[in-house]
Design a protein around this motif. Sequence first.
Motif, mmCIF file in Angstrom:
data_model
loop_
_atom_site.group_PDB
_atom_site.id
_atom_site.type_symbol
_atom_site.label_atom_id
_atom_site.label_comp_id
_atom_site.label_asym_id
_atom_site.label_seq_id
_atom_site.Cartn_x
_atom_site.Cartn_y
_atom_site.Cartn_z
ATOM 1 N N SER A 354 -87.020 -9.598 -36.143
ATOM 2 C CA SER A 354 -87.737 -8.670 -37.022
ATOM 3 C C SER A 354 -86.864 -7.495 -37.449
ATOM 4 O O SER A 354 -86.050 -6.982 -36.670
ATOM 5 N N GLN A 355 -87.059 -7.060 -38.700
ATOM 6 C CA GLN A 355 -86.401 -5.871 -39.224
ATOM 7 C C GLN A 355 -87.379 -4.723 -39.423
ATOM 8 O O GLN A 355 -87.025 -3.688 -39.982
ATOM 9 N N ILE A 356 -88.602 -4.879 -38.969
ATOM 10 C CA ILE A 356 -89.636 -3.879 -39.224
ATOM 11 C C ILE A 356 -89.495 -2.706 -38.262
ATOM 12 O O ILE A 356 -89.398 -2.880 -37.042
ATOM 13 N N VAL A 357 -89.494 -1.501 -38.834
ATOM 14 C CA VAL A 357 -89.464 -0.261 -38.062
ATOM 15 C C VAL A 357 -90.800 0.452 -38.279
ATOM 16 O O VAL A 357 -91.177 0.731 -39.420
ATOM 17 N N ARG A 358 -91.499 0.736 -37.200
ATOM 18 C CA ARG A 358 -92.803 1.391 -37.264
ATOM 19 C C ARG A 358 -92.636 2.910 -37.332
ATOM 20 O O ARG A 358 -91.584 3.450 -36.951
ATOM 21 N N PRO A 359 -93.653 3.641 -37.805
ATOM 22 C CA PRO A 359 -93.541 5.103 -37.906
ATOM 23 C C PRO A 359 -93.099 5.740 -36.590
ATOM 24 O O PRO A 359 -93.657 5.440 -35.529
ATOM 25 N N GLY A 360 -92.090 6.566 -36.676
ATOM 26 C CA GLY A 360 -91.516 7.200 -35.500
ATOM 27 C C GLY A 360 -90.454 6.359 -34.824
ATOM 28 O O GLY A 360 -89.707 6.856 -33.972
ATOM 29 N N GLY A 361 -90.352 5.095 -35.202
ATOM 30 C CA GLY A 361 -89.342 4.213 -34.636
ATOM 31 C C GLY A 361 -87.984 4.444 -35.258
ATOM 32 O O GLY A 361 -87.867 4.960 -36.386
ATOM 33 N N VAL A 362 -86.943 4.049 -34.530
ATOM 34 C CA VAL A 362 -85.577 4.281 -34.986
ATOM 35 C C VAL A 362 -84.814 2.955 -35.029
ATOM 36 O O VAL A 362 -84.796 2.206 -34.048
ATOM 37 N N TYR A 363 -84.223 2.672 -36.167
ATOM 38 C CA TYR A 363 -83.306 1.536 -36.344
ATOM 39 C C TYR A 363 -81.916 2.008 -35.958
ATOM 40 O O TYR A 363 -81.467 3.088 -36.370
ATOM 41 N N ARG A 364 -81.192 1.187 -35.192
ATOM 42 C CA ARG A 364 -79.824 1.529 -34.785
ATOM 43 C C ARG A 364 -78.888 0.341 -35.033
ATOM 44 O O ARG A 364 -79.217 -0.783 -34.672
ATOM 45 N N HIS A 365 -77.764 0.646 -35.624
ATOM 46 C CA HIS A 365 -76.761 -0.379 -35.938
ATOM 47 C C HIS A 365 -75.392 0.215 -35.652
ATOM 48 O O HIS A 365 -74.979 1.189 -36.284
ATOM 49 N N ASP A 366 -74.686 -0.376 -34.691
ATOM 50 C CA ASP A 366 -73.365 0.108 -34.299
ATOM 51 C C ASP A 366 -72.323 -0.966 -34.554
ATOM 52 O O ASP A 366 -72.540 -2.147 -34.245
ATOM 53 N N MET A 367 -71.179 -0.546 -35.095
ATOM 54 C CA MET A 367 -70.034 -1.418 -35.331
ATOM 55 C C MET A 367 -68.789 -0.768 -34.747
ATOM 56 O O MET A 367 -68.641 0.451 -34.786
ATOM 57 N N LEU A 368 -67.882 -1.597 -34.248
ATOM 58 C CA LEU A 368 -66.609 -1.114 -33.748
ATOM 59 C C LEU A 368 -65.503 -2.052 -34.198
ATOM 60 O O LEU A 368 -65.535 -3.246 -33.898
ATOM 61 N N PHE A 369 -64.546 -1.494 -34.959
ATOM 62 C CA PHE A 369 -63.375 -2.238 -35.406
ATOM 63 C C PHE A 369 -62.187 -1.844 -34.540
ATOM 64 O O PHE A 369 -61.838 -0.663 -34.447
ATOM 65 N N LYS A 370 -61.527 -2.831 -33.923
ATOM 66 C CA LYS A 370 -60.334 -2.606 -33.132
ATOM 67 C C LYS A 370 -59.143 -3.255 -33.851
ATOM 68 O O LYS A 370 -59.110 -4.476 -33.989
#
Length: 373
Positions: A354-370
Amino acid sequence: MAMTRAPLLLALLGVAALAGGANAAGRKMVGVYELSKGDFSIKVTNWGATLTSVVLPDSKGESRAPAPFLSCSLLLPSKDPWRACNGTAYFGALVGRVANRVANARFVLDGKAYHLYANDGKNALHGGKRGFSKVIWTVKEYVSGGDCPYITLYYHSFDGEEGFPGALDVYVTYRLSSPYELSIHMNATALDKATPVNLVNHAYWNLAGQGRGDILGDTVQLFASRYTPVDATLIPTGAVVPVAGTPYDFRRPTAVGARIRDVYAGKPGVYGYDTNFAVDGDAGAMRRVAVVRAGGGSGRGMELWANQPGVQFYTSNFLDGVKGKGGSVYGQYAALCLETQGFPDAVNHPNFPSQIVRPGGVYRHDMLFKFSF
């Protein structure tokens, strides 16, 4: 934290640009901001929160940007900079509110149908006509040098923007760390309504250096044993199938061009990868996604880690005579993209993460390039 250094303004783009819609708060300056750590540096513009260059040495000690990020120079005096600089390739941009494709530009959430802007045939692509890649972001923090230089950008997406429900506060931070690591941290808070969120950094990489040929000889390893097949319009069928025995099997390092002619790219006579792979391991945890090695003599390598369920592997199948930096012209297969993400069209496939974010919810996406060389 206050900015520690004034931005490097490579262009004023007509002195200032007017941010449209509810995000407009007078005139905002578009600038290019450099982060530097020794012989490793990047540039970011607050137009589309776009990564415009990455520079690091190669095995011979030569520094050259390994990515053709922008299709035009910001030095061009354009009255319409958002059209001139990003076009339809999304070079280096932060893409949203929902990246990739949404079938028929429509989805149903909590019993209500939402209609998006169709900008890819009958489908919606990368947030619509005016997605996050085509707006001016606010610079919240900027530290240009030191041990851990970074920049944080902010955008407020209003309720109904491009058809999406609810207001959304979005942040992205680009950060350099040692040795030769670039991290991208994205987060978005739903303020008042449930909404889908799928943010993507759309960097185009050529580890040999921009303007140094194609990426067909580069080797790619993807830590993904399954992928999501698509129909003729590149919309997922809903299946998640094994890569074993298919041209999509990159579980071992494989040259990009080895089987590229076996992959239909969505238009007659066009071949190449534009495919979502299901990354092995637990979504939400940082894990290794891909390893790329340059096929030429630069000796550069890139390892990507992220916390998203999927990664879109794209081989720039549709670049054709795009004018780039330093007089370069970018053609088909000039670069590759590795866009960590939620699965495409997840809003219309209940079996996808799911991609659904509810009110007050937080989406987080982290990437790291080495990077290595």
